[in-house]
Design a protein around this motif. Sequence first.
Motif, PDB file in Angstrom:
ATOM      1  N   ASN A   1      -0.342  10.890  45.573  1.00 25.50           N
ATOM      2  CA  ASN A   1       0.489   9.690  45.483  1.00 25.50           C
ATOM      3  C   ASN A   1       1.963  10.024  45.379  1.00 25.50           C
ATOM      4  N   VAL A   2       2.271  11.088  44.664  1.00 27.05           N
ATOM      5  CA  VAL A   2       3.671  11.493  44.528  1.00 27.05           C
ATOM      6  C   VAL A   2       4.189  11.957  45.886  1.00 27.05           C
ATOM      7  N   ASP A   3       3.361  12.714  46.605  1.00 31.51           N
ATOM      8  CA  ASP A   3       3.759  13.162  47.957  1.00 31.51           C
ATOM      9  C   ASP A   3       4.037  11.960  48.852  1.00 31.51           C
ATOM     10  N   LEU A   4       3.186  10.954  48.744  1.00 31.90           N
ATOM     11  CA  LEU A   4       3.336   9.761  49.580  1.00 31.90           C
ATOM     12  C   LEU A   4       4.645   9.045  49.273  1.00 31.90           C
ATOM     13  N   LEU A   5       4.927   8.858  47.992  1.00 29.43           N
ATOM     14  CA  LEU A   5       6.145   8.147  47.605  1.00 29.43           C
ATOM     15  C   LEU A   5       7.399   8.940  47.996  1.00 29.43           C
ATOM     16  N   GLU A   6       7.341  10.245  47.830  1.00 28.62           N
ATOM     17  CA  GLU A   6       8.507  11.050  48.179  1.00 28.62           C
ATOM     18  C   GLU A   6       8.768  11.033  49.678  1.00 28.62           C
ATOM     19  N   CYS A   7       7.695  11.066  50.439  1.00 29.88           N
ATOM     20  CA  CYS A   7       7.827  11.009  51.897  1.00 29.88           C
ATOM     21  C   CYS A   7       8.475   9.688  52.296  1.00 29.88           C
ATOM     22  N   TYR A   8       8.012   8.606  51.676  1.00 30.81           N
ATOM     23  CA  TYR A   8       8.536   7.282  51.997  1.00 30.81           C
ATOM     24  C   TYR A   8      10.013   7.189  51.661  1.00 30.81           C
ATOM     25  N   ARG A   9      10.364   7.705  50.495  1.00 36.34           N
ATOM     26  CA  ARG A   9      11.759   7.652  50.057  1.00 36.34           C
ATOM     27  C   ARG A   9      12.659   8.391  51.058  1.00 36.34           C
ATOM     28  N   ARG A  10      12.182   9.545  51.500  1.00 36.02           N
ATOM     29  CA  ARG A  10      12.929  10.360  52.457  1.00 36.02           C
ATOM     30  C   ARG A  10      13.104   9.597  53.775  1.00 36.02           C
ATOM     31  N   CYS A  11      11.994   9.040  54.257  1.00 34.00           N
ATOM     32  CA  CYS A  11      12.020   8.323  55.526  1.00 34.00           C
ATOM     33  C   CYS A  11      12.886   7.065  55.446  1.00 34.00           C
TER      34      CYS A  11
ATOM     35  N   GLU B   1       7.311   5.491  62.570  1.00 33.89           N
ATOM     36  CA  GLU B   1       7.755   6.869  62.333  1.00 33.89           C
ATOM     37  C   GLU B   1       7.323   7.330  60.956  1.00 33.89           C
ATOM     38  N   PHE B   2       7.430   6.418  59.979  1.00 37.42           N
ATOM     39  CA  PHE B   2       7.004   6.784  58.626  1.00 37.42           C
ATOM     40  C   PHE B   2       5.504   7.098  58.605  1.00 37.42           C
ATOM     41  N   LEU B   3       4.715   6.270  59.268  1.00 37.49           N
ATOM     42  CA  LEU B   3       3.265   6.487  59.268  1.00 37.49           C
ATOM     43  C   LEU B   3       2.914   7.842  59.890  1.00 37.49           C
ATOM     44  N   ARG B   4       3.684   8.220  60.897  1.00 32.66           N
ATOM     45  CA  ARG B   4       3.467   9.512  61.546  1.00 32.66           C
ATOM     46  C   ARG B   4       3.762  10.648  60.571  1.00 32.66           C
ATOM     47  N   GLU B   5       4.835  10.470  59.786  1.00 29.14           N
ATOM     48  CA  GLU B   5       5.177  11.472  58.785  1.00 29.14           C
ATOM     49  C   GLU B   5       4.103  11.534  57.705  1.00 29.14           C
TER      50      GLU B   5
ATOM     51  N   PRO C   1       0.763 -10.256  56.550  1.00 26.16           N
ATOM     52  CA  PRO C   1      -0.228 -10.331  57.641  1.00 26.16           C
ATOM     53  C   PRO C   1      -1.457  -9.482  57.335  1.00 26.16           C
ATOM     54  N   ILE C   2      -2.631 -10.096  57.524  1.00 28.90           N
ATOM     55  CA  ILE C   2      -3.862  -9.406  57.163  1.00 28.90           C
ATOM     56  C   ILE C   2      -4.159  -8.224  58.081  1.00 28.90           C
ATOM     57  N   TYR C   3      -3.984  -8.387  59.374  1.00 24.42           N
ATOM     58  CA  TYR C   3      -4.224  -7.291  60.302  1.00 24.42           C
ATOM     59  C   TYR C   3      -2.979  -6.390  60.360  1.00 24.42           C
ATOM     60  N   SER C   4      -3.202  -5.076  60.278  1.00 24.38           N
ATOM     61  CA  SER C   4      -2.084  -4.118  60.302  1.00 24.38           C
ATOM     62  C   SER C   4      -1.204  -4.289  61.525  1.00 24.38           C
ATOM     63  N   ARG C   5      -1.829  -4.578  62.669  1.00 22.55           N
ATOM     64  CA  ARG C   5      -1.068  -4.656  63.917  1.00 22.55           C
ATOM     65  C   ARG C   5      -0.047  -5.797  63.911  1.00 22.55           C
ATOM     66  N   ASP C   6      -0.244  -6.788  62.983  1.00 22.77           N
ATOM     67  CA  ASP C   6       0.678  -7.924  62.922  1.00 22.77           C
ATOM     68  C   ASP C   6       1.833  -7.705  61.955  1.00 22.77           C
ATOM     69  N   ARG C   7       1.822  -6.562  61.259  1.00 20.20           N
ATOM     70  CA  ARG C   7       2.888  -6.348  60.267  1.00 20.20           C
ATOM     71  C   ARG C   7       4.152  -5.822  60.912  1.00 20.20           C
ATOM     72  N   GLY C   8       5.284  -6.315  60.382  1.00 20.13           N
ATOM     73  CA  GLY C   8       6.578  -5.908  60.923  1.00 20.13           C
ATOM     74  C   GLY C   8       7.302  -4.929  60.030  1.00 20.13           C
ATOM     75  N   GLU C   9       8.533  -4.629  60.408  1.00 14.04           N
ATOM     76  CA  GLU C   9       9.332  -3.633  59.701  1.00 14.04           C
ATOM     77  C   GLU C   9       9.538  -3.989  58.236  1.00 14.04           C
ATOM     78  N   ASP C  10       9.587  -5.309  57.922  1.00 11.47           N
ATOM     79  CA  ASP C  10       9.855  -5.714  56.539  1.00 11.47           C
ATOM     80  C   ASP C  10       8.611  -5.871  55.681  1.00 11.47           C
ATOM     81  N   ASP C  11       7.453  -5.766  56.300  1.00 14.10           N
ATOM     82  CA  ASP C  11       6.231  -5.926  55.508  1.00 14.10           C
ATOM     83  C   ASP C  11       5.915  -4.647  54.746  1.00 14.10           C
ATOM     84  N   PRO C  12       5.238  -4.779  53.584  1.00 14.19           N
ATOM     85  CA  PRO C  12       4.893  -3.577  52.828  1.00 14.19           C
ATOM     86  C   PRO C  12       3.900  -2.698  53.598  1.00 14.19           C
ATOM     87  N   ILE C  13       3.873  -1.423  53.248  1.00 12.50           N
ATOM     88  CA  ILE C  13       2.848  -0.519  53.771  1.00 12.50           C
ATOM     89  C   ILE C  13       1.611  -0.752  52.908  1.00 12.50           C
ATOM     90  N   VAL C  14       0.483  -1.039  53.539  1.00  8.61           N
ATOM     91  CA  VAL C  14      -0.741  -1.309  52.782  1.00  8.61           C
ATOM     92  C   VAL C  14      -1.602  -0.048  52.730  1.00  8.61           C
TER      93      VAL C  14
END
Lengths: 613, 217
Positions: free
Chosen positions: A171-181, A190-194, A129-142
């Motif tokens: 970038n490493v911080d971002l990936l590590e945060c994602y892995r943890r979440c 919740e991930f975006l908040r982190e 989905p092009i607009y962020s608001r339309d993305r669901g739990e299974d869509d990638p983080i853009v």
Amino acid sequence: MTDQEFHELLSGVQKPGRYCGGEPGSVVKEKEQVEVRFAFCFPDTYEVGMSHLGIKILYGLMNRLDYAWCERVFAPAEDLETQLRARGLPLFALESRDPVKEFDFVGFTLQYELSYTNILNMLDLAQIPIYSRDRGEDDPIVVAGGPCACNGEPLADFIDIFCLGEGEEMNVDLLECYRRCKRQGMSRREFLREAAKIGGLYVPSFYRVSYGADKTIDRVEHDEAVPATVQKRIVRDLDTMYYPEAFPVPFIEIIHDRAVAEIFRGCIRGCRFCQAGFLYRPVREKSPAVIDRQAKMLCEATGYDEISLSSLSTSDYTKLPELLESMLQWTDRDKINISLPSLRIDNFPQDLIQKIQSVRQSGLTFAPEAGTQRMRDVINKNITEEDILGSCVKAFRNGRTSVKLYFMIGLPTETMEDVEGIAILAQKIVDAFYALPERPKGKGVQVSVSVSSFVPKPFTPFQWEPQDTMEQLRRKQEYLLSCVHSKKIRVSYHDPATSFLEGVLARGDRRLCDVIFAAWKRGCKFDSWSEYFHPELWQEAFEECGIDPAFYANRKREFSEILPWDGIDYGVSKQFFVRENERAHQNMTTPNCRQQCTGCGAASLCKEACSHA
Amino acid sequence: MRDVRIWFEKRGETRYISHLDLNRFMLRALRRTRLPIWYTEGYNPHPYLSFALPLSLGFESVCESVDLRILDESCTNEQVLERFSAVMPRGIRVTAVTDPVMKQKEIAMADYLVSFPLREEDTDTVWNFVSGEHIPARKSTKKGEEKQINLKEHLHGVRLEREGENALLSLRLDAGCVVNINPMLLLDAIREQTGIDCSGASVLRKQMLNAEGKEFR
């Protein structure tokens, strides 16, 4: 996709080598063994994207993490796009050929504003989905980074996270945060908040912009959990910073096909039109020993026979002679050429370069940027006519017969006299050639003048200036041509319509998101390629959304106005830009950082930095 | 100083690398091996590399070879094989390194295996055409014009088998610097004369031979 399906997809497609992957240096991992998959999407073709240094650094950086796998994705050319759509196949990554929508992250690099429709097109091709608001739990983080991320507002509705500044640690911080979440089973929100807690990461959905009656920004509100201002990340010590030892080496021909060694970041000069010089401050150099070692490893690992020393102003690197001397010990032996782009006219190391055979001098290119001294003072490009003529004459004495000069028109306070100054200067160079008794015999001189149209950019002293209208620019181009009287001078210039669109997007706000979407929907993409650029479709898009593009490009802004990028901190302060703008209007120059510190504010990011030495 | 012949397979995604690109690729691969090789003399010295026969974009092959000149005579063929294997991408596999036996210009024929989806009921039509006395085809000349030729004159062996949905056509065609026949010419001729479309065909070059039919070594 099976091999047979892939073969059928590519049959009839031009340059299939763009899409096949498998290059030496490309990284293939077992997808079951990684936790985080990152699709690095360059919003242009393979040939353009593979020439870019950033992708090489971040690709190597993320692939070094054993739990992550970074793959590359480039914008498909029209013929492949047609095939993908006809067959209902989603956009895939080069290494695995897996659909991009299956990845955890989709990351774009924002190199130039006219690539924005390509971003939307790639998301659409990926079936995300092009607009962020339309993305669901299974869509990638853009996510999106790169220079234009300094004002990502025109893309705020499409990007989940902007990465501001340098990615080696961020970038490493971002990936590590994602892995943890991910392990903790957190939701997307919740991930975006982190992620928003990590330095340098700007999550636009946590901010709301409201506009006043005069259509400028009234205020910006934000969630409690996020800061009012997001500061960019920088790496303090470039010597210990990650740098790749190898990159994927393309099979096909690309724009810049060589090894690249980064020598320093930032720029001391403070030219007032130049966004990059300010965005990458404070100035930090790598030591010659480190550069030499990294360059040697790269050439050995890739097999390239040319290495380019990359920076914003290479002749300002304090230890250039020392570096070249170390490198020559192995470049001469291994028959490797050293390329030195981005040299300044006033400290062009001509004698140094003459001594070094392996330094390939392709063409002689200088960027005076303006034709009169007054205009050069306004933009703080501190070079004199003497510098320009002197360098050209030296080059002619050494046997050169052609010179290329870069200029801009549409600069603040410019008059027709300044425009004429470009032609007068070019003529002086031609005359200087013919006045030389020792000039190359039997050959004429060729002075190529490339004139682009100035676009005011965020984070420069000119960020409040109105851009010349397309009509004004066309008149100046015509006038310049009429001032040129010699066949030895060749003038080239750009279509003002592209500069205008760039001007709108560069200093735009969130209201432009729907415009970009409307333009893409009408078929706009590859806007920086003249064959694909349709200004009339963009005009329709602006009208459909009720937006006047001149509001963004041609309006003079007051210092008191809230700018769309005010919530972003790149180190250099607004007060500094105001001071510089005022000095520009008084035709006053400002010394460079080494001559005198003028307190731009970037030193606050890193006290060890700034070449005061 | 001695000449060596590097034998390699070009398969998988590397079929999409053109011959010109392959040349550039080899030059870089050579640098990665750090082998002492002979450079051409002149204004723009580059490593001496000579390919046996160009391979069309999109074709795979198990019989490619490239000659180069090693400066260090004490360097064995095994060592060269090892060094090259270490720097190849996954689509290119070095199979052997030998002392050249024949000259590259002796190449006169090549064997190809062409596979394409073909309906059962069309098999006979195709076989009758390719095994016939007259196989009209159009070939572009060096001047860019097209001329009519009889492919039968350049076809020295043909066999048609089936594997599932696909036809497997084995061909021996004239190849080399004097006359070179691209197997796609035959497929185009099939389509033109019988109406049967062979698109989606995969071509594999299996070996090269001299005029006497001996394997190029």
